[in-house]
Scaffold this motif. Structure first.
Motif, mmCIF file in Angstrom:
data_model
loop_
_atom_site.group_PDB
_atom_site.id
_atom_site.type_symbol
_atom_site.label_atom_id
_atom_site.label_comp_id
_atom_site.label_asym_id
_atom_site.label_seq_id
_atom_site.Cartn_x
_atom_site.Cartn_y
_atom_site.Cartn_z
ATOM 1 N N LYS A 52 2.457 1.212 -3.677
ATOM 2 C CA LYS A 52 0.844 2.249 -4.758
ATOM 3 C C LYS A 52 0.805 4.031 -4.300
ATOM 4 C CE LYS A 52 -1.497 -1.962 -5.223
ATOM 5 N NZ LYS A 52 -2.603 -3.139 -5.156
ATOM 6 N N ALA A 53 1.307 4.179 -2.785
ATOM 7 C CA ALA A 53 0.988 5.425 -2.291
ATOM 8 C C ALA A 53 2.041 6.089 -3.367
ATOM 9 C CB ALA A 53 0.942 5.587 -1.338
ATOM 10 N N LYS A 107 -10.080 9.419 -5.554
ATOM 11 C CA LYS A 107 -10.410 9.447 -4.783
ATOM 12 C C LYS A 107 -9.384 7.794 -4.216
ATOM 13 C CE LYS A 107 -15.365 11.437 -5.042
ATOM 14 N NZ LYS A 107 -16.389 11.552 -5.193
ATOM 15 N N MET A 108 -9.509 7.539 -5.210
ATOM 16 C CA MET A 108 -8.488 6.332 -5.200
ATOM 17 C C MET A 108 -7.330 6.436 -4.652
ATOM 18 S SD MET A 108 -10.957 3.722 -5.921
ATOM 19 C CE MET A 108 -12.199 4.941 -5.632
ATOM 20 N N TYR A 109 -6.270 7.513 -5.028
ATOM 21 C CA TYR A 109 -5.275 7.985 -4.605
ATOM 22 C C TYR A 109 -5.818 8.765 -3.109
ATOM 23 C CZ TYR A 109 -3.261 6.653 -8.335
ATOM 24 O OH TYR A 109 -1.993 5.340 -9.554
ATOM 25 N N GLY A 110 -7.071 8.573 -2.280
ATOM 26 C CA GLY A 110 -6.572 9.188 -1.188
ATOM 27 C C GLY A 110 -6.999 10.833 -1.305
ATOM 28 N N LYS A 162 -18.866 5.044 -8.055
ATOM 29 C CA LYS A 162 -18.695 5.089 -9.673
ATOM 30 C C LYS A 162 -19.274 4.007 -10.346
ATOM 31 C CE LYS A 162 -15.619 2.446 -11.168
ATOM 32 N NZ LYS A 162 -16.366 1.522 -12.216
ATOM 33 N N ARG A 200 -5.152 -1.499 -13.507
ATOM 34 C CA ARG A 200 -4.955 0.140 -13.327
ATOM 35 C C ARG A 200 -5.504 0.302 -11.628
ATOM 36 N NH1 ARG A 200 -4.249 5.192 -16.499
ATOM 37 N NH2 ARG A 200 -2.946 6.391 -15.229
ATOM 38 N N LEU A 201 -6.704 -0.027 -11.137
ATOM 39 C CA LEU A 201 -7.433 0.115 -9.716
ATOM 40 C C LEU A 201 -6.832 -0.346 -9.020
ATOM 41 C CD1 LEU A 201 -10.887 -0.626 -9.790
ATOM 42 C CD2 LEU A 201 -9.777 1.696 -8.842
ATOM 43 N N ARG A 234 -8.998 14.478 -1.058
ATOM 44 C CA ARG A 234 -10.573 14.743 -1.237
ATOM 45 C C ARG A 234 -11.150 15.685 -0.860
ATOM 46 N NH1 ARG A 234 -11.006 9.527 -1.203
ATOM 47 N NH2 ARG A 234 -12.098 7.903 -0.239
ATOM 48 N N ASP A 268 -16.790 4.795 -2.498
ATOM 49 C CA ASP A 268 -16.662 6.183 -3.843
ATOM 50 C C ASP A 268 -16.581 5.385 -5.167
ATOM 51 O OD1 ASP A 268 -16.240 7.932 -2.421
ATOM 52 O OD2 ASP A 268 -13.748 7.623 -2.058
ATOM 53 N N GLU A 317 -14.685 13.769 -14.351
ATOM 54 C CA GLU A 317 -15.270 12.391 -13.969
ATOM 55 C C GLU A 317 -14.174 11.768 -13.062
ATOM 56 O OE1 GLU A 317 -20.041 12.940 -14.301
ATOM 57 O OE2 GLU A 317 -19.000 11.942 -16.261
ATOM 58 N N MET A 369 1.157 -1.105 0.037
ATOM 59 C CA MET A 369 0.258 -0.058 -0.081
ATOM 60 C C MET A 369 0.933 1.325 -0.450
ATOM 61 S SD MET A 369 -3.181 -0.721 -0.689
ATOM 62 C CE MET A 369 -3.486 -2.485 -0.943
ATOM 63 N N PHE A 419 -12.903 10.214 -9.873
ATOM 64 C CA PHE A 419 -13.068 9.388 -9.106
ATOM 65 C C PHE A 419 -11.719 8.363 -9.219
ATOM 66 C CE2 PHE A 419 -12.143 4.612 -10.461
ATOM 67 C CZ PHE A 419 -12.816 3.948 -9.400
ATOM 68 N N TRP A 420 -10.249 8.630 -9.751
ATOM 69 C CA TRP A 420 -8.826 8.127 -9.500
ATOM 70 C C TRP A 420 -8.276 9.467 -8.566
ATOM 71 C CZ3 TRP A 420 -8.151 3.601 -11.009
ATOM 72 C CH2 TRP A 420 -8.159 2.981 -12.295
ATOM 73 N N LEU A 422 -22.782 5.451 -10.528
ATOM 74 C CA LEU A 422 -23.037 6.307 -12.299
ATOM 75 C C LEU A 422 -22.816 6.227 -13.517
ATOM 76 C CD1 LEU A 422 -22.518 9.899 -12.961
ATOM 77 C CD2 LEU A 422 -20.364 9.470 -12.789
ATOM 78 N N THR A 479 -3.445 -0.813 -9.084
ATOM 79 C CA THR A 479 -1.975 -0.054 -8.897
ATOM 80 C C THR A 479 -2.294 1.208 -7.849
ATOM 81 O OG1 THR A 479 -2.623 1.537 -10.789
ATOM 82 C CG2 THR A 479 -1.353 -0.616 -10.892
ATOM 83 N N THR A 480 -3.271 1.636 -7.586
ATOM 84 C CA THR A 480 -3.847 2.041 -6.364
ATOM 85 C C THR A 480 -3.579 2.291 -4.882
ATOM 86 O OG1 THR A 480 -5.767 2.653 -6.411
ATOM 87 C CG2 THR A 480 -4.878 3.367 -8.922
ATOM 88 N N PRO A 481 -3.473 2.795 -4.069
ATOM 89 C CA PRO A 481 -4.062 2.133 -2.648
ATOM 90 C C PRO A 481 -4.890 1.537 -2.038
ATOM 91 C CG PRO A 481 -3.260 4.652 -2.529
ATOM 92 C CD PRO A 481 -3.571 4.349 -3.829
ATOM 93 N N ARG A 507 -13.081 4.191 0.400
ATOM 94 C CA ARG A 507 -12.193 3.917 -1.836
ATOM 95 C C ARG A 507 -13.757 2.755 -1.633
ATOM 96 N NH1 ARG A 507 -6.906 4.405 0.426
ATOM 97 N NH2 ARG A 507 -5.908 6.138 -0.549
ATOM 98 N N ILE A 517 -3.790 10.918 -15.066
ATOM 99 C CA ILE A 517 -4.204 10.100 -14.110
ATOM 100 C C ILE A 517 -3.461 9.891 -12.517
ATOM 101 C CG2 ILE A 517 -5.519 8.188 -13.022
ATOM 102 C CD1 ILE A 517 -6.987 8.532 -15.431
ATOM 103 N N ALA A 518 -2.066 9.816 -13.577
ATOM 104 C CA ALA A 518 -1.223 8.615 -12.482
ATOM 105 C C ALA A 518 -0.389 10.242 -11.909
ATOM 106 C CB ALA A 518 0.490 8.406 -14.003
#
Lengths: 303, 406
Positions: free
Chosen positions: A67-68, A94-97, B9, B247-248, A99, B5, A87, A64, A91-92, B12, B250-252, B2, A139-140
């Protein structure tokens, strides 16, 4: 690291360091094991043996944190096409934390960097390939990662988008990001990289700066030739010609590593003529990474 | 966070899919209406057989009494025919619009009250079960009517012998009153027969007003929550195909969180779809789901959990959109047909009902119908809900086992 898929040894004892702030390229033909290494560093695959540290975090023990710290730009465009650009980034993010206000601000910044601020509400499915590719990169960058991992980001795109991505890579690097870049295009590795690892069949066969790698082939010249007949008619004859070190043939083009092109080239013409073959084009190149790969493997990089 | 979220998604994306509104809302409502028509009739929910009623003399006191007694029948309901046309009544019986017709002739009441034997014309097709039922019901009602007439007549004779009537009008008034009392007495018979189910004592249900949609409304809820999940399973397949699923990772976010997010989205879709259809069933079709809201909520939640697990399994097994549709259709047909969503398992015989109850949908139907049809309470849905939950766990485990991130 090692990675086996059953009896297939995709990565065999690969070991390298990437210094903070540099662009490091993994250069090799398709199937060399580059993407497998990227997948392991992105914590998508576990090594069969070995481990890697990213920003001091183990990919096995602390995925984790790894990944962060990284932002992965996959080879394929990985976007939600039924959502808008904004959008997707929301979304992405939020996946990276990210907010709230921080997320909104960062999304605005990234939209500006990738040049999609005007089209942020447009459905991604209706974007051009280049626009999608830029969003794929954006996104990255959302969480300002320490390390950007780019897996062949220029495959299958037009020259203009390719140029745009290469410029982005340099810009990101100038902003302090460490970039791990994989490619099978020798020119890209040569243009971008501080350090390059050349890979073949799951192994790193050479490693160093561009100049250090080129020295491997010494003072040899590289000659690219085309002839009006099948390569087989001259291949053996030329391999035996004095001053020729290596010959490879692909798609009607012959590539030779020779001591001194000025001396060897007349011999090649004479040999071809004796065999009833006509040389239709000649190009003499300075020693480069292609020549290094040819020298080390006996095959062209594009094979 | 997450997980939520990711679920939002998915929602949506599902809302953006134009097919969603069709599969999740429009189709089930149309099919509820259609199946309601199949099981019922156009009589606004009265399941009794319609029997035409022709009165040739509206001043006849017995006509009203005979209509009242026919109304009280459990099997038939009188439909007063305008025009008093016996020929058109017979035609309606032949066409199947009516199960039978009763023609009350002029002088029927006078003859009966005079102690004569009046003739009543009953038109039925004795070759059909509906005709036989109508004939028996009319005969029973008329036997009661003539019994009441005889009672009234004898009472009048006894009174006349003892005290005498001052006038013919007084005699007639006495007769009418006696007839009305005797007819009313038939509506509340002194003897009732209680029917008990053999074996274990069954929970006694509240009496529920007849409604043809008590089968089709829960049936179509069950059918279309299964089919409607194809939109949410599709999201999963598209995510895998577009490489966004990979790809998801690769995120935390952990793999467990990814699965949980998708299941949560599917659960919410199914639950909201049920809420919409239950509300529509309650308000538009008069199916009384709200007589036991907690019980209905329990069935809805456990059904949504099972369907979400099924959706995850379909998403895990399918490699393309076509495969999602194929699996969703297959699941819909098998689980709906065998699970009693199309027709009540009670009418199919022991073997079919037993096979049907291998399907989680049969337990969902039991849960719903214990409330809206059988008039039972919260305790009656505990077993169906428990079994649905067990199916949800089993399907979820299977889905996780089959789930591929690449």
């Amino acid at each position: 690291m090692h990675k086996n898929f059953g009896d297939v040894y995709a990565v065999q004892g690969v070991n390298f360091d990437v210094q903070a702030g540099e662009i490091f390229s993994l250069l090799g033909p398709n199937g060399a094991g580059k993407s497998t290494i990227i997948s392991m560093l992105a914590c998508l695959l576990e090594p069969t043996q070995g481990d890697a540290l990213v920003m001091g975090h183990s990919i096995l023990r602390d995925p984790m944190a790894v990944k962060a710290a990284i932002g992965v730009i996959p080879q394929d465009i990985a976007l939600y096409e039924d959502l808008s650009a904004r959008e997707n980034l929301n979304f992405w993010g939020k996946m990276y934390g990210l907010r709230g206000a921080a997320l909104r601000q960062r999304v605005d910044e990234v939209l500006g960097v990738i040049g999609l601020a005007e089209r942020q509400k447009g459905r991604v499915g209706k974007f051009s390939g280049g626009m999608k590719r830029r969003l794929n990169v954006g996104i990255a960058l959302l969480h300002k990662p320490h390390v950007i991992i780019m897996d062949e980001p220029t495959v299958g795109i037009d020259p203009q988008s390719r140029r745009n991505i290469l410029d982005n890579v340099k810009e990101l690097n100038q902003q302090g990001m460490t970039v791990l870049y994989t490619t099978h295009y020798m020119e890209e590795a040569q243009e971008l990289s501080d350090n390059i690892a050349i890979m073949d069949q799951g192994k790193i066969i050479a490693h160093g700066t561009h100049d250090e790698l080129v020295k491997i082939v010494g003072e040899l010249d590289r000659i690219d030739l085309t002839i009006n007949a099948e390569a087989g008619r001259v291949l053996e004859r030329w391999q035996a010609t004095e001053g020729v070190h290596q010959v490879s043939a692909e798609n009607g083009q012959l590539t030779l590593l020779v001591d001194d092109s000025n001396v060897v080239l007349p011999r090649l013409f004479e040999s071809a003529s004796r065999g009833g073959v006509r040389i239709t084009s000649v190009e003499i190149q300075e020693p480069n990474l292609e020549a290094v790969f040819l020298h080390l493997t006996g095959r062209a990089l594009r094979d | 966070m997450r997980v939520i979220d990711l679920a939002l998604k998915d929602l949506l994306q599902i809302v953006r899919d134009r097919r969603s509104a069709f599969f999740l809302g429009v189709m089930p409502i149309l099919f509820t209406f259609f199946f309601g028509l199949v099981f019922g009739s156009s009589a606004e929910g009265d399941p009794r057989l319609p029997v035409g009623f022709v009165i040739h003399d509206e001043s006849d006191a017995l006509s009203a009494s005979s209509q009242t007694l026919l109304e009280a029948s459990d099997a038939i309901r009188p439909v007063l025919l305008e025009g008093n046309d016996a020929d058109s009544a017979a035609e309606s019986v032949r066409d199947g619009d009516l199960a039978g017709a009763v023609i009350v002739p002029v002088g029927f009441g006078e003859q009966a009250l005079a102690g004569e034997k009046p003739r009543l014309t009953v038109i039925v097709d004795q070759n059909t079960p509906a005709g036989q039922t109508a004939s028996s019901a009319v005969q029973a009602a008329m036997t009661r009517l003539l019994g009441a007439v005889e009672t009234a007549r004898l009472s009048a004779e006894a009174f006349e012998a003892r005290e005498g009537f001052e006038s013919e009008a007084a005699r007639r008034a006495y007769l009418d009153e006696a007839l009305a009392l005797a007819s009313e007495a038939w509506l509340q018979p002194p003897l009732t027969v209680a029917v008990e189910q053999s074996g274990a004592a069954a929970e006694e249900g509240e009496e529920i007003s007849p409604n043809v949609y008590t089968q089709s409304s829960p049936g179509m809820i069950v059918q279309f929550v299964v089919f409607g999940l194809n939109t949410s399973a599709m999201v999963l397949v598209l995510e895998r195909r577009s490489r966004t699923l990979q790809r998801l990772l690769t995120t935390p976010i952990t793999r467990t969180q990814v699965i949980a997010g998708h299941v949560l989205a599917m659960f919410l879709v199914v639950f909201l779809q049920q809420a919409l259809l239950v509300a529509f069933g309650q308000l538009a079709f008069g199916v009384d789901y709200m007589r036991e809201p907690l019980a209905i909520l329990l069935v809805m939640v456990t059904l949504a959990l099972w369907v979400a697990s099924l959706g995850l399994l379909i998403g895990a097994m399918s490699k393309s959109e076509d495969q999602v549709i194929m699996w969703a259709l297959m699941a819909m047909f098998v689980f709906s047909a065998l699970g009693g969503a199309w027709f009540p398992l009670d009418v199919t015989g022991k073997t079919f009902a037993a096979i049907g109850h291998l399907m989680p949908t049969a337990w969902a139907m039991d849960g719903f119908q214990n409330i809206v049809l059988r008039g039972l309470g919260l305790s009656s849905v505990l077993l169906p809900a428990g079994i649905l939950l067990a199916y949800a766990v089993a399907f979820f485990a299977l889905a996780v086992w089959r789930f591929k991130f690449e």
